[in-house]
Design an enzyme around this catalytic site. Structure first.
Site, PDB file in Angstrom:
ATOM      1  CG  ASP A  66     -12.867  20.892 -23.318  1.00 27.01           C
ATOM      2  OD1 ASP A  66     -13.179  19.689 -23.237  1.00 27.01           O
ATOM      3  OD2 ASP A  66     -11.935  21.409 -22.678  1.00 27.01           O
ATOM      4  CD  GLU A 103     -49.240  19.085  -9.543  1.00 21.31           C
ATOM      5  OE1 GLU A 103     -48.987  18.934  -8.332  1.00 21.31           O
ATOM      6  OE2 GLU A 103     -50.353  18.853 -10.033  1.00 21.31           O
ATOM      7  CD  GLU A 159     -44.960  21.284  -3.966  1.00 22.03           C
ATOM      8  OE1 GLU A 159     -46.185  21.181  -3.797  1.00 22.03           O
ATOM      9  OE2 GLU A 159     -44.126  20.627  -3.310  1.00 22.03           O
ATOM     10  CD  GLU A 204     -48.050  23.401  -2.309  1.00 25.55           C
ATOM     11  OE1 GLU A 204     -48.309  23.232  -1.113  1.00 25.55           O
ATOM     12  OE2 GLU A 204     -48.625  22.755  -3.208  1.00 25.55           O
ATOM     13  CD  GLU A 241     -47.965  22.974  -7.154  1.00 25.46           C
ATOM     14  OE1 GLU A 241     -47.742  22.547  -6.007  1.00 25.46           O
ATOM     15  OE2 GLU A 241     -48.803  22.466  -7.915  1.00 25.46           O
ATOM     16  CG  HIS A 290     -46.783  16.028  -6.651  1.00 24.24           C
ATOM     17  ND1 HIS A 290     -47.782  16.615  -5.936  1.00 24.24           N
ATOM     18  CD2 HIS A 290     -45.822  15.666  -5.754  1.00 24.24           C
ATOM     19  CE1 HIS A 290     -47.460  16.603  -4.648  1.00 24.24           C
ATOM     20  NE2 HIS A 290     -46.278  16.042  -4.514  1.00 24.24           N
ATOM     21  NE  ARG A 306     -54.701  15.407  -2.429  1.00 22.95           N
ATOM     22  CZ  ARG A 306     -54.565  16.142  -3.515  1.00 22.95           C
ATOM     23  NH1 ARG A 306     -53.381  16.536  -3.902  1.00 22.95           N
ATOM     24  NH2 ARG A 306     -55.609  16.500  -4.225  1.00 22.95           N
ATOM     25  CD  GLU A 356     -50.405  13.938  -8.252  1.00 20.81           C
ATOM     26  OE1 GLU A 356     -51.655  13.858  -8.266  1.00 20.81           O
ATOM     27  OE2 GLU A 356     -49.782  14.594  -7.425  1.00 20.81           O
ATOM     28  NE  ARG A 378     -48.850  12.792  -3.462  1.00 15.17           N
ATOM     29  CZ  ARG A 378     -49.445  13.988  -3.417  1.00 15.17           C
ATOM     30  NH1 ARG A 378     -50.107  14.426  -4.459  1.00 15.17           N
ATOM     31  NH2 ARG A 378     -49.371  14.731  -2.335  1.00 15.17           N
TER      32      ARG A 378
HETATM   33  N1  GLU Z   1     -44.831  19.683  -0.911  1.00 15.99           N
HETATM   34  C1  GLU Z   1     -45.358  18.358  -0.945  1.00 15.99           C
HETATM   35  C2  GLU Z   1     -44.292  17.378  -1.434  1.00 15.99           C
HETATM   36  O1  GLU Z   1     -43.209  17.442  -0.993  1.00 15.99           O
HETATM   37  C3  GLU Z   1     -46.592  18.246  -1.796  1.00 15.99           C
HETATM   38  C4  GLU Z   1     -47.727  19.136  -1.444  1.00 15.99           C
HETATM   39  C5  GLU Z   1     -48.867  19.000  -2.445  1.00 15.99           C
HETATM   40  O2  GLU Z   1     -48.830  19.716  -3.451  1.00 15.99           O
HETATM   41  O3  GLU Z   1     -49.716  18.143  -2.259  1.00 15.99           O
HETATM   42  O4  GLU Z   1     -44.516  16.511  -2.262  1.00 15.99           O
HETATM   43 MG    MG Z   2     -48.087  21.195  -4.590  1.00 10.42          MG
END
Ligand code: GLU
Ligand code: MG
Length: 458
Positions: A62, A147, A149, A200, A207, A256, A327, A347, A349
């Site tokens: 259901d 990835e 975390e 991390e 991670e 990511h 980054r 990648e 993010r």
């Molecule tokens: N914790 C970070 C985020 O919120 C990323 C850290 C990393 O792996 O570069 O995306």
């Molecule tokens: Mg990371």
């Protein structure tokens, strides 16, 4: 409209193989798994006795109380297990090293209607439909490497951390190393290869990275990963959470996601002649991700709390731009290493690990394919730290920000023709409604911060 011809069409041989393993390994229950709209794992248990029929015809259930599924009127659903996903679940070990508890296996299911046609409310179907679109454009695999975390806390009532931690920390304080090692064993025991794992940046944050796989297998891996991370933490008396931003003033948890498109086993993102080693397809795909980033944000970062993570200063992205090294950009192109053609990838993010991976991978794929189909041009690479640019400088370069709140993200989503196509006519309006409701519920709360700031002053 989502139109995918098929759910998993399993072979007789693969179904027989499952039955044999059930007997050989003396499995007591088989869990049938699928997810609701928000990616919560739903599960019911089937006994071995029922399995022959269940593998052939599925098991009815259901759907009326599953978030985003149909209400009472049309709530009969059928879960069709995918034999390729059969795994025996890991069990806790007692002080003598013996496994304890019932022997349980799991199968991931496609959800269909009683007449056997795919159910448009099933997130796995949405991903299958995205993969159909990809095949129509001549690619045969969307490879993804998320990835995830997460934090380990003492329990789920509070955010008491287990260590002071730090990136790659390897000290006696890293009390959770043993938990992480057991988690990796458990993940590998259910067919999820692990490449990399570490403490991390934030206290008690970890991670564990899975080896990339095609999007459907990876979405299945992702829901399994979350379950196992939580389960193994619980065996050790801890609580694991994928909440995007549990601690104020510390990094949040991201997911990511590395992506590439393959054809005949070859990476279609690679071009040896390009300065960035990116093919035209890769560039248009990345342009698609940038153009549609704001619209798909509510799928990649789907909670009120997700937007507490996407702020400057915590290694999470805020601005919609791409870069090879930087980054702070939404999309990063990991540096090419000679001979690593197959690893050329983009990648993104902004996704967080509390997303629905089926919908998230589908949204990403549709955005990228839209870029390819329409020949979007990739804007220039952003080489400076985006946080250091003034608003005027960002405007000049045409750099927009991700939505600042779930409310903003939900409205962006609501206006997105692409996301309507991606999620389909069943899920799209329900998802928008769900997120608007969540935002409105949050919006009217009076927070601790407000009381402290205003009560004595106003
Ligand atoms: N914790 C970070 C985020 O919120 C990323 C850290 C990393 O792996 O570069 O995306
Ligand atoms: Mg990371």
């Amino acid at each position: 409209m989502v139109k995918s011809k098929d759910r998993a069409t399993s072979s007789v041989a693969s179904r027989r193989a499952v039955l044999k393993r059930l007997r050989d390994e003396e499995i007591e229950h088989i869990l049938f798994w699928f997810t609701d709209l928000e990616g919560h794992l739903k599960s019911f248990a089937v006994t071995p006795f029922e399995m022959e029929g269940a593998l052939d015809d599925g098991m009815g259930f259901d759907g009326s109380s599953i978030t985003g599924f149909n209400a009472i009127e049309e709530s009969d659903m059928v879960a069709i297990p995918d034999p390729a996903t059969f795994q025996v679940m890991p069990r806790p070990i007692d002080e003598h090293g013996h496994e304890i508890g019932a022997k349980v296996a799991r199968l991931i299911c496609d959800v269909v209607k009683p007449d056997g046609t795919p159910y448009e409310g099933d997130p796995r179907f949405v991903l299958r439909a995205a993969l159909d679109r990809m095949q129509g454009l001549g690619f045969d695999a969307f490879n993804v490497g998320p990835e995830l975390e997460y934090f380990l806390f003492e329990d789920d009532n509070d955010t008491k951390t287990l260590d002071e931690g730090g990136y790659f920390a390897m000290t006696a304080q890293d009390a959770a190393t043993e938990v992480r090692n057991d988690t990796i064993h458990a993940l590998e025991s259910v067919g999820i290869p692990i490449e990399y794992h570490h403490h991390e940046v934030a206290p008690s944050q970890h991670e564990i990275d899975m080896r990339y796989a095609d999007a459907l297998a990876m979405a299945d891996h992702t829901i399994t990963y979350r379950m196992i991370v939580k389960e193994v933490a619980a065996w050790h008396g801890y609580y694991a959470t994928f909440m995007p931003k549990p601690l104020f003033g510390e990094n949040g948890s991201g997911m990511h996601t590395h992506m590439s498109l393959f054809k005949n086993g070859r990476n279609q993102f690679f071009d040896s002649k390009d300065p960035h080693h990116l093919s035209e397809a890769a560039k248009s795909f990345i342009a698609g991700l940038l153009v549609h980033a704001r619209e798909m944000s509510a799928v990649l970062a789907q909670w009120v709390n997700s937007y507490k993570r996407l702020v400057p200063g915590f290694e999470a992205p805020v601005y919609v731009a791409w870069s090879q090294r930087n980054r702070s950009a939404l999309i990063r192109i990991p540096l090419y290493k000679p001979g690593a053609e197959q690893a050329t990838r983009a990648e993104i993010r902004c996704p967080d690990p509390a997303c629905n991976p089926y919908l998230a991978f589908a949204a990403l794929l549709h955005a990228g394919l839209e870029g390819i189909e329409r020949g979007y041009q990739l804007p220039d690479e952003m080489t400076t730290n985006l946080y250091r640019l003034s608003e005027a400088e960002r405007d000049e370069r045409g750099i927009v920000a991700l939505p600042g709140s779930l409310g903003e993200a939900a409205e962006e989503l609501a206006g997105s023709e692409l996301m309507q196509r991606a999620l389909g006519e069943h899920i799209f309006p329900r998802y928008v409604e769900l997120k608007r409701r969540e935002w409105n519920e949050y919006r009217i709360q009076v927070s601790e911060w407000e009381k402290q700031r205003y009560l004595s002053a106003l």
